[in-house]
Design an enzyme around this catalytic site. Structure first.
Site, PDB file in Angstrom:
ATOM      1  N   LYS A  35       0.839  -1.207   0.000  1.00 40.43           N
ATOM      2  CA  LYS A  35       0.000   0.000   0.000  1.00 40.43           C
ATOM      3  C   LYS A  35       0.875   1.259   0.000  1.00 40.43           C
ATOM      4  O   LYS A  35       2.083   1.176   0.238  1.00 40.43           O
ATOM      5  CB  LYS A  35      -0.909  -0.025   1.236  1.00 40.43           C
ATOM      6  N   TYR A 255      16.271  29.319  10.080  1.00 39.37           N
ATOM      7  CA  TYR A 255      15.055  30.012  10.530  1.00 39.37           C
ATOM      8  C   TYR A 255      14.971  30.055  12.047  1.00 39.37           C
ATOM      9  O   TYR A 255      15.283  29.076  12.725  1.00 39.37           O
ATOM     10  CB  TYR A 255      13.807  29.314   9.984  1.00 39.37           C
TER      11      TYR A 255
HETATM   12  C1  LIG Z   1      -0.290  -2.041   6.702  1.00 40.01           C
HETATM   13  C2  LIG Z   1      -0.828  -3.343   7.103  1.00 40.01           C
HETATM   14  C3  LIG Z   1      -0.002  -4.461   7.258  1.00 40.01           C
HETATM   15  C4  LIG Z   1       1.518  -4.377   7.172  1.00 40.01           C
HETATM   16  O1  LIG Z   1       2.000  -3.835   8.363  1.00 40.01           O
HETATM   17  P1  LIG Z   1       3.571  -3.659   8.642  1.00 40.01           P
HETATM   18  O2  LIG Z   1       3.631  -3.154  10.042  1.00 40.01           O
HETATM   19  O3  LIG Z   1       4.062  -2.651   7.666  1.00 40.01           O
HETATM   20  O4  LIG Z   1       4.199  -4.992   8.445  1.00 40.01           O
HETATM   21  C5  LIG Z   1      -0.586  -5.682   7.529  1.00 40.01           C
HETATM   22  N1  LIG Z   1      -1.931  -5.785   7.658  1.00 40.01           N
HETATM   23  C6  LIG Z   1      -2.753  -4.733   7.539  1.00 40.01           C
HETATM   24  C7  LIG Z   1      -4.219  -4.920   7.708  1.00 40.01           C
HETATM   25  C8  LIG Z   1      -2.235  -3.476   7.271  1.00 40.01           C
HETATM   26  O5  LIG Z   1      -3.048  -2.427   7.169  1.00 40.01           O
END
Ligand SMILES: *Cc1c(COP(=O)(O)O)cnc(C)c1O
Length: 358
Positions: A35, A255
């Site tokens: 994702k 800054y």
């Molecule tokens: C993002 C996600 C993962 C992966 O999690 P990581 O901590 O990056 O390994 C697994 N399952 C679900 C439902 C997620 O949303």
């Protein structure tokens, strides 16, 4: 001409990290979580590097469609399912699998014409309190899904761990136990573990594991780096020195003048900033590598530049390479220095950072 800010992606490291997944979960199928543009690494290149996995997990429909249209034949799971008829239709057209977490989705399935069957993952909320059915509704949801002619009769079962990155938190075992006792009545393949779950919690290993972060070589645990876990970082973020100058005691840098010079200092200006996704809240002292040697960030991070202390690097000059994180400088360290988690850093790389494959 080298771009001012670029990220080098080591795809061999993805394959190495997958082997580490296999070592921890030798009997499980792997759903590679890609994702958010594969956590900022580029969806299609990471899917290609990880193509031997059994499935991909994505958050959004667009991500799933991109994978299908690029020709990936693996199972693709929409981790948030669908929210309307059109999305359900698209899930069927593209043969996507949907996480089912609420009764509204089941109603959509009940009303849909049963032309093509859709595979589903029924989600139990074991304490994350984000998506999923609570235990008392789970059997009802399961029964209704079973009765849908448009649903593949093999219903997969899934939950998500909330605190698996804390190896001392008893909540994880309670979540796993609640899941196991709830799904005991049903057949279908089960999935519990994200990266932290599969690295730290044997009990979370079931039919499928869902690694995300660790595929990119990054540790989900605040007290350990990916390298310490045997992983290899996939993304290395680089820039270059665009100026080197002297500042004198009493002068301030950047800054708001938050950094005040106490002794004569060779100052390096690096062409990267929060406009590239370098964290705005990185503190003075955050490590940066110049020509492979560690130096310290000083003063505020600007949009296009940061400043570093080059007193230990008398030979550093304009044009020299600067590493912000990755090979030799764990992104986990930068996250700690910026009061954030490494997920936000790699996901937060912006459009103007050129991604190049090693
Ligand atoms: C993002 C996600 C993962 C992966 O999690 P990581 O901590 O990056 O390994 C697994 N399952 C679900 C439902 C997620 O949303």
């Amino acid at each position: 001409m080298r771009p001012a800010a670029y990220a080098v992606l080591n795809l061999e490291a993805v394959r190495h990290n997958l082997k580490v997944v296999r070592r921890h979960a030798p009997d499980a199928k792997i759903m590679a979580v890609v994702k958010a543009n594969a956590y900022g690494h580029g969806l299609l290149r990471i899917a290609e590097a990880a193509k031997e996995v059994d499935g991909f997990g994505v958050a959004r429909m667009e991500e799933a469609i991109r994978l299908r249209e690029a020709g990936f034949k693996q199972r693709i799971v929409l981790l948030e399912g669908f929210t309307c008829e059109d999305e359900l239709q698209a899930s069927q057209d593209y043969q996507l699998e949907a996480v089912i977490h609420c009764f509204e989705q089941i109603e959509l399935l009940e009303q849909a014409p049963a032309t093509k069957k859709i595979a589903v993952w029924l989600k139990l909320d074991t304490g994350m309190n984000r998506l999923g059915f609570k235990k008392p509704d789970f059997a009802i949801a399961h029964q209704r899904l079973k009765a849908c002619r448009g649903v593949n009769p093999e219903i997969n079962l899934i939950t998500h761990l909330a605190n698996a990155d804390d190896k001392t938190d008893s909540k994880t075992l309670a979540q796993i136990q609640l899941f196991k006792e709830t799904v005991d009545d049903f057949d279908g393949e089960c999935s519990i573990a994200n990266s932290a779950g599969l690295l730290a919690w044997q009990e979370a290993l079931t039919d499928w594991v869902r690694p995300g972060l660790m595929l990119y070589g990054i540790s989900p645990f605040p007290e350990q780096t990916g390298v310490e876990l045997g992983l290899k970082p996939v993304m290395s973020l680089y820039s270059k020195l665009i100026a080197v100058k002297q500042v004198n005691p009493g002068e301030t840098v950047g800054y708001s003048g938050t950094w005040v010079c106490e002794k004569p200092t060779r100052l390096g200006v690096v062409a990267i900033g929060y406009g590239d996704g370098y964290p705005r809240y990185a503190k003075t002292g955050t490590p940066v590598m110049v020509n492979g040697q560690r130096v310290s960030l000083i003063g505020r991070v600007s949009m296009d530049m940061i400043t570093v202390d080059l007193n230990s690097q008398p030979d550093a000059k304009m044009g020299d390479t600067v590493t912000l994180w990755g090979e030799g400088l764990p992104v986990e360290e930068i996250a700690l220095c910026s009061d954030t988690i490494p997920y936000t850093l790699v996901c937060g790389i912006t459009q103007r950072v050129q991604l190049v494959e090693q």
